[in-house]
Write a protein that holds these residues in place. Sequence first.
Motif, PDB file in Angstrom:
ATOM      1  N   PRO A  32       0.821  -1.221   0.000  1.00  0.00           N
ATOM      2  CA  PRO A  32       0.000   0.000   0.000  1.00  0.00           C
ATOM      3  C   PRO A  32       0.852   1.266   0.000  1.00  0.00           C
ATOM      4  CG  PRO A  32      -0.761  -1.537   1.686  1.00  0.00           C
ATOM      5  CD  PRO A  32       0.546  -2.066   1.173  1.00  0.00           C
ATOM      6  N   LEU A  33       2.002   1.221   0.683  1.00  0.00           N
ATOM      7  CA  LEU A  33       2.870   2.387   0.749  1.00  0.00           C
ATOM      8  C   LEU A  33       3.525   2.656  -0.596  1.00  0.00           C
ATOM      9  CD1 LEU A  33       3.589   4.461   2.867  1.00  0.00           C
ATOM     10  CD2 LEU A  33       5.546   3.054   3.529  1.00  0.00           C
ATOM     11  N   HIS A  34       3.904   1.593  -1.296  1.00  0.00           N
ATOM     12  CA  HIS A  34       4.474   1.765  -2.636  1.00  0.00           C
ATOM     13  C   HIS A  34       3.438   2.352  -3.594  1.00  0.00           C
ATOM     14  CE1 HIS A  34       8.483  -0.044  -2.276  1.00  0.00           C
ATOM     15  NE2 HIS A  34       7.943  -0.893  -1.415  1.00  0.00           N
ATOM     16  N   MET A  35       2.188   1.956  -3.438  1.00  0.00           N
ATOM     17  CA  MET A  35       1.125   2.507  -4.275  1.00  0.00           C
ATOM     18  C   MET A  35       0.899   3.984  -3.966  1.00  0.00           C
ATOM     19  SD  MET A  35      -1.583  -0.656  -4.015  1.00  0.00           S
ATOM     20  CE  MET A  35      -2.905   0.251  -4.827  1.00  0.00           C
ATOM     21  N   LEU A  36       0.987   4.340  -2.695  1.00  0.00           N
ATOM     22  CA  LEU A  36       0.757   5.713  -2.266  1.00  0.00           C
ATOM     23  C   LEU A  36       1.961   6.618  -2.524  1.00  0.00           C
ATOM     24  CD1 LEU A  36      -0.839   7.905  -0.700  1.00  0.00           C
ATOM     25  CD2 LEU A  36      -0.016   6.852   1.430  1.00  0.00           C
ATOM     26  N   ASN A  37       3.145   6.040  -2.580  1.00  0.00           N
ATOM     27  CA  ASN A  37       4.371   6.827  -2.582  1.00  0.00           C
ATOM     28  C   ASN A  37       4.449   7.897  -3.674  1.00  0.00           C
ATOM     29  OD1 ASN A  37       6.644   7.059  -0.831  1.00  0.00           O
ATOM     30  ND2 ASN A  37       7.969   6.328  -2.485  1.00  0.00           N
ATOM     31  N   PRO A  38       4.043   7.640  -4.920  1.00  0.00           N
ATOM     32  CA  PRO A  38       4.122   8.703  -5.929  1.00  0.00           C
ATOM     33  C   PRO A  38       3.323   9.945  -5.543  1.00  0.00           C
ATOM     34  CG  PRO A  38       3.798   6.580  -6.992  1.00  0.00           C
ATOM     35  CD  PRO A  38       3.606   6.365  -5.516  1.00  0.00           C
ATOM     36  N   PHE A  39       2.190   9.762  -4.872  1.00  0.00           N
ATOM     37  CA  PHE A  39       1.359  10.898  -4.476  1.00  0.00           C
ATOM     38  C   PHE A  39       1.967  11.620  -3.280  1.00  0.00           C
ATOM     39  CE2 PHE A  39      -1.224   7.886  -6.749  1.00  0.00           C
ATOM     40  CZ  PHE A  39      -1.871   8.695  -7.672  1.00  0.00           C
ATOM     41  N   ARG A  40       2.582  10.860  -2.375  1.00  0.00           N
ATOM     42  CA  ARG A  40       3.309  11.495  -1.276  1.00  0.00           C
ATOM     43  C   ARG A  40       4.442  12.353  -1.835  1.00  0.00           C
ATOM     44  NH1 ARG A  40       5.281   7.760   3.458  1.00  0.00           N
ATOM     45  NH2 ARG A  40       6.586   6.898   1.815  1.00  0.00           N
ATOM     46  N   LEU A  41       5.167  11.803  -2.801  1.00  0.00           N
ATOM     47  CA  LEU A  41       6.295  12.517  -3.377  1.00  0.00           C
ATOM     48  C   LEU A  41       5.849  13.768  -4.128  1.00  0.00           C
ATOM     49  CD1 LEU A  41       8.459   9.514  -4.598  1.00  0.00           C
ATOM     50  CD2 LEU A  41       9.123  11.220  -2.889  1.00  0.00           C
ATOM     51  N   PHE A 220      -5.159  12.045   1.061  1.00  0.00           N
ATOM     52  CA  PHE A 220      -4.768  10.978   0.148  1.00  0.00           C
ATOM     53  C   PHE A 220      -5.962  10.030   0.067  1.00  0.00           C
ATOM     54  CE2 PHE A 220      -0.306  11.786   1.840  1.00  0.00           C
ATOM     55  CZ  PHE A 220       0.122  12.447   0.702  1.00  0.00           C
ATOM     56  N   VAL A 221      -6.568   9.902  -1.097  1.00  0.00           N
ATOM     57  CA  VAL A 221      -7.821   9.157  -1.222  1.00  0.00           C
ATOM     58  C   VAL A 221      -7.607   7.906  -2.066  1.00  0.00           C
ATOM     59  CG1 VAL A 221     -10.223   9.262  -1.959  1.00  0.00           C
ATOM     60  CG2 VAL A 221      -9.117  11.306  -1.028  1.00  0.00           C
ATOM     61  N   PHE A 222      -7.988   6.759  -1.501  1.00  0.00           N
ATOM     62  CA  PHE A 222      -7.868   5.492  -2.229  1.00  0.00           C
ATOM     63  C   PHE A 222      -9.206   5.125  -2.856  1.00  0.00           C
ATOM     64  CE2 PHE A 222      -7.900   0.769  -2.365  1.00  0.00           C
ATOM     65  CZ  PHE A 222      -6.869   0.605  -3.274  1.00  0.00           C
ATOM     66  N   ASN A 223      -9.171   4.833  -4.155  1.00  0.00           N
ATOM     67  CA  ASN A 223     -10.359   4.409  -4.893  1.00  0.00           C
ATOM     68  C   ASN A 223     -10.266   2.903  -5.111  1.00  0.00           C
ATOM     69  OD1 ASN A 223     -12.249   3.704  -6.894  1.00  0.00           O
ATOM     70  ND2 ASN A 223     -12.206   5.761  -7.772  1.00  0.00           N
ATOM     71  N   PRO A 224     -11.056   2.086  -4.381  1.00  0.00           N
ATOM     72  CA  PRO A 224     -10.942   0.633  -4.503  1.00  0.00           C
ATOM     73  C   PRO A 224     -11.416   0.094  -5.852  1.00  0.00           C
ATOM     74  CG  PRO A 224     -12.793   1.221  -3.098  1.00  0.00           C
ATOM     75  CD  PRO A 224     -12.056   2.500  -3.378  1.00  0.00           C
ATOM     76  N   ILE A 225     -12.216   0.879  -6.575  1.00  0.00           N
ATOM     77  CA  ILE A 225     -12.683   0.438  -7.887  1.00  0.00           C
ATOM     78  C   ILE A 225     -11.583   0.642  -8.932  1.00  0.00           C
ATOM     79  CG2 ILE A 225     -14.381   0.826  -9.718  1.00  0.00           C
ATOM     80  CD1 ILE A 225     -16.359   1.639  -7.535  1.00  0.00           C
ATOM     81  N   ALA A 226     -11.017   1.850  -8.952  1.00  0.00           N
ATOM     82  CA  ALA A 226      -9.915   2.135  -9.876  1.00  0.00           C
ATOM     83  C   ALA A 226      -8.591   1.582  -9.373  1.00  0.00           C
ATOM     84  CB  ALA A 226      -9.785   3.638 -10.086  1.00  0.00           C
ATOM     85  N   TRP A 227      -8.584   1.179  -8.078  1.00  0.00           N
ATOM     86  CA  TRP A 227      -7.388   0.644  -7.432  1.00  0.00           C
ATOM     87  C   TRP A 227      -6.230   1.643  -7.538  1.00  0.00           C
ATOM     88  CZ3 TRP A 227      -8.320  -2.926  -4.147  1.00  0.00           C
ATOM     89  CH2 TRP A 227      -7.296  -3.665  -3.564  1.00  0.00           C
ATOM     90  N   SER A 228      -6.525   2.882  -7.164  1.00  0.00           N
ATOM     91  CA  SER A 228      -5.525   3.923  -7.293  1.00  0.00           C
ATOM     92  C   SER A 228      -5.738   4.991  -6.227  1.00  0.00           C
ATOM     93  CB  SER A 228      -5.598   4.569  -8.682  1.00  0.00           C
ATOM     94  OG  SER A 228      -6.847   5.220  -8.859  1.00  0.00           O
ATOM     95  N   TRP A 229      -4.693   5.797  -6.010  1.00  0.00           N
ATOM     96  CA  TRP A 229      -4.729   6.902  -5.055  1.00  0.00           C
ATOM     97  C   TRP A 229      -4.857   8.222  -5.797  1.00  0.00           C
ATOM     98  CZ3 TRP A 229      -4.578   6.427   0.265  1.00  0.00           C
ATOM     99  CH2 TRP A 229      -4.203   5.173   0.775  1.00  0.00           C
ATOM    100  N   SER A 230      -5.340   9.230  -5.106  1.00  0.00           N
ATOM    101  CA  SER A 230      -5.369  10.580  -5.639  1.00  0.00           C
ATOM    102  C   SER A 230      -5.225  11.566  -4.484  1.00  0.00           C
ATOM    103  CB  SER A 230      -6.660  10.859  -6.413  1.00  0.00           C
ATOM    104  OG  SER A 230      -7.787  10.746  -5.558  1.00  0.00           O
ATOM    105  N   LEU A 231      -4.857  12.801  -4.811  1.00  0.00           N
ATOM    106  CA  LEU A 231      -4.712  13.859  -3.817  1.00  0.00           C
ATOM    107  C   LEU A 231      -5.969  14.714  -3.844  1.00  0.00           C
ATOM    108  CD1 LEU A 231      -2.429  14.850  -1.887  1.00  0.00           C
ATOM    109  CD2 LEU A 231      -1.804  16.489  -3.669  1.00  0.00           C
TER     110      LEU A 231
END
Length: 248
Positions: A32-41, A220-231
Amino acid sequence: MQTPQTTVDPAEVAKFEAMAAEWWDLSGKFKPLHMLNPFRLDYITSQIAGEFDRDLKSDAPFKGLRILDIGCGGGLLAEPMARLGADVVGADAAAGNIPVAQVHAAQSGLDIDYRHTTAEAMAEAGEQFDAVLNMEVVEHVASPIDYLTACHDLLKPGGLHICSTINRNPKSYMMAIVGAEHIMRWLPKGTHEWSKFITPDELFDLLTRAGLTPVDRKGFVFNPIAWSWSLSDRDLSVNYVTASTRPS
């Protein structure tokens, strides 16, 4: 010499030390952190660039900046900061994380100063930085206000503090604990304690009491349908991040 007090919670440190070898496994416990990391960066780099008037399109835009990644884990944030030209110190209270981070940095050809230490010990030693990255740590310490005060002391006047954590509400319990630990099994059960989560208003109050000036917060918002994060500017219901400055 008096030993500085610490806000380290040994039980919390043990949880992450047990997972240390998996920091760079994209399919492991830190997926989960690797998925989130680009948005954190994206958030971190834009805040630093704005605060210090740096052009992210230039070569080594963070050259001349000294950045601390406190609770650095395996180096997921420290390495990108070093690639952007910063002088980076990565610190972690879990001793097992440091050799993992050191080996990966060496393999990547990066010079990062990794240390097994605490925010309090570094502040007591008089260390100071242009920016302190404090990501997903404050919900694991024994005393958030003492910990954030140490982070304040680690900043140069005019320095930037980036802090992310998890909101405390029924949705965060379902997403961060039931979902991540029990259903998806991304993290071992017991990794998080819902009672230690902090609401955005509580964190802003803590930051202010620590002597910092909050200037921004995003979700930081996780979309379980798109399986992606957004800011998000508005949705801080689960994961969120804040920016604060130390007054000059």
